[in-house]
Design an enzyme around this catalytic site. Structure first.
Site, mmCIF file in Angstrom:
data_model
loop_
_atom_site.group_PDB
_atom_site.id
_atom_site.type_symbol
_atom_site.label_atom_id
_atom_site.label_comp_id
_atom_site.label_asym_id
_atom_site.label_seq_id
_atom_site.Cartn_x
_atom_site.Cartn_y
_atom_site.Cartn_z
ATOM 1 N N HIS B 12 0.830 -1.211 0.000
ATOM 2 C CA HIS B 12 0.000 0.000 0.000
ATOM 3 C C HIS B 12 0.868 1.267 0.000
ATOM 4 O O HIS B 12 0.453 2.308 0.511
ATOM 5 C CB HIS B 12 -0.975 -0.016 1.182
ATOM 6 N N HIS B 59 -1.339 4.868 9.749
ATOM 7 C CA HIS B 59 -0.014 5.498 9.804
ATOM 8 C C HIS B 59 -0.086 6.893 10.435
ATOM 9 O O HIS B 59 0.592 7.810 9.999
ATOM 10 C CB HIS B 59 0.567 5.628 8.403
ATOM 11 N N HIS B 193 10.590 -3.650 3.890
ATOM 12 C CA HIS B 193 11.053 -2.265 3.740
ATOM 13 C C HIS B 193 11.340 -1.664 5.107
ATOM 14 O O HIS B 193 10.798 -2.108 6.117
ATOM 15 C CB HIS B 193 10.075 -1.396 2.947
ATOM 16 N N GLU B 240 4.617 -5.011 8.548
ATOM 17 C CA GLU B 240 3.226 -4.920 8.070
ATOM 18 C C GLU B 240 2.722 -6.233 7.472
ATOM 19 O O GLU B 240 1.508 -6.382 7.255
ATOM 20 C CB GLU B 240 3.101 -3.822 7.001
#
Lengths: 125, 286
Positions: B12, B59, B193, B240
């Site tokens: 995303h 977030h 990441h 995530e």
């Protein structure tokens, strides 16, 4: 997987992963004022106020001296050391038009072009 | 009876939303990622789901650190997107499948998951980017959603095994729902990441391949690691993948992989997309 055990070290009773901030309760408590200020930057009017009067804005959110200095120096690693969380700090970086490659380059001491190339070089055939 | 038609797992990355806004889907940098959605579009056109149950992490749009739920379930009839501070266009609101939300909440609390319920909740890029990827240009959005938020921001995070159990409990709730909806399960975020620290830019293709290979047939193999193990293996934000693990749990025991795509890099991320047909679809097709 075995890599996890190989790289992990204990530091002060906590697991330390090299080069990797773990935003835990201690960091969240220490960084609360800074992160709260950054959370306010979801609102465009607040971003404008920060640009207009950075000292006044930081004072209003009661940043610690360490946090104020890190923000003044636009120093991301220092912000993280002062309890900043990158999801909130990204909103501060956005005020200056900086994206996650710019932020990554600063933290790794690379040029932005070199950082982007490092990402591209991890591509598989 | 409601039917779980399948599941979609996807990155995303906010920059994807920027690329969509600028119409860059066919640029050389972006095309390898966007092409991964061609089979998803074809499948969605055939399956026509009415509801998307979405597992993701916020977030810092809806939740701040003053109140940070480990698991939160939306119970609204409308979810608005809003300015996140760094320039993504604000997307049109998406409807909520409110009655199904409460059914899921009843089931989860009955199963002793002590969740937070949200009658008012902003949804960030982790919801809006996948919706744009799945239904490009659609207005209004063709699905209503049930958003389920997992804390990936402030440690201690829920264990991956607990996320899988949560997902499985959501799957039980969907299986017992008496509505006529066709339901698709989405899990968003990842894969490897890291945005912060001296290790920023970290990507681990070997671990990502392990996740891609195991998430369908054997999600417990991924969920056996701790959240900190996954931070080490996949990066601070690569954790995530616990959203994928929860979503996989909600798909039910039997899934068949229909497509996958894996591409390095999109922004700082190893980007991936997977499409699964679920057991109920498999039986209906037989």
């Amino acid at each position: 997987m075995s890599i996890a055990k190989a790289q992990t070290k204990e530091r002060g009773g906590k697991r330390a992963i090299p080069g990797t901030p773990v935003f835990d309760g201690e960091a969240a408590a220490r960084g609360y004022a800074l992160n709260r200020m950054c959370y306010s930057f979801n609102d465009a009017a607040n971003r404008a106020q920060f640009l207009e009067d950075e000292d006044g804005y930081c004072a209003r959110f009661e940043l610690t001296p360490e946090q104020r200095e890190a923000v003044r120096n636009r120093d991301v690693l220092a912000m993280i050391a002062a309890g900043g969380n990158v999801y909130y700090l990204a909103k501060l970086a956005g005020i200056f038009g900086l994206n996650v490659q710019d932020v990554g380059a600063q933290q790794t001491g690379m040029s932005v072009d070199a950082f982007k190339q490092m990402l591209l070089d991890q591509a598989e055939d | 009876m409601a039917k779980i038609v399948g599941g979609i797992l996807t990155s995303h990355v906010p920059a994807i939303g920027g690329a969509i806004a600028r119409g860059q889907q066919n640029d050389p940098y972006w095309k390898p990622f966007f092409d991964g959605f061609k089979p998803v579009h074809k499948w969605l056109a055939a399956q026509q789901p009415d509801v998307a149950v979405m597992f993701y992490n916020d977030h810092g749009l809806n939740f701040f650190l003053d109140k940070m739920p480990t698991f939160a379930v939306g119970a609204a009839d409308l979810y608005r997107n809003a300015d996140e501070g760094w320039g993504l266009p604000v997307m049109q609101a998406v409807g909520g499948a409110q009655a199904l939300s409460w059914h899921i909440i009843e089931h989860l609390v009955g199963a002793e998951f002590d969740i937070t319920t949200c009658q008012s909740m902003l949804v960030d890029h982790a919801v809006m980017v996948p919706i744009q990827l799945c239904w490009p240009g659609a207005q209004p959005w063709p699905v209503k959603i049930v958003p389920i938020v997992i804390n990936t921001v402030q440690h201690p995070l829920p264990s991956p095994a607990r996320c899988l159990a949560l997902g499985r409990a959501v799957g039980e709730a969907l299986a017992s729902w008496q509505g006529a909806e066709r339901i698709v399960v989405l899990g968003t975020g990842g894969l490897s990441h890291q945005l912060d620290g001296e290790r920023a830019g970290f990507i681990n293709a070997d671990y990502d391949r392990f996740c891609l290979d195991q998430i369908g047939p054997n999600p417990d193999a991924i969920a056996k690691d701790s959240a900190l193990d996954i931070v080490e293996l996949a990066g601070t934000q690569g954790v995530e993948v616990i959203n994928w693990i929860a979503a996989r749990g909600a798909m039910g025991a039997d899934v068949r992989e229909l497509s996958r795509n894996y591409h390095i890099p999109i922004s700082n991320t190893a980007a991936a997309t997977m499409l699964f047909e679920t057991g109920s679809s498999l039986r209906a097709a037989a």
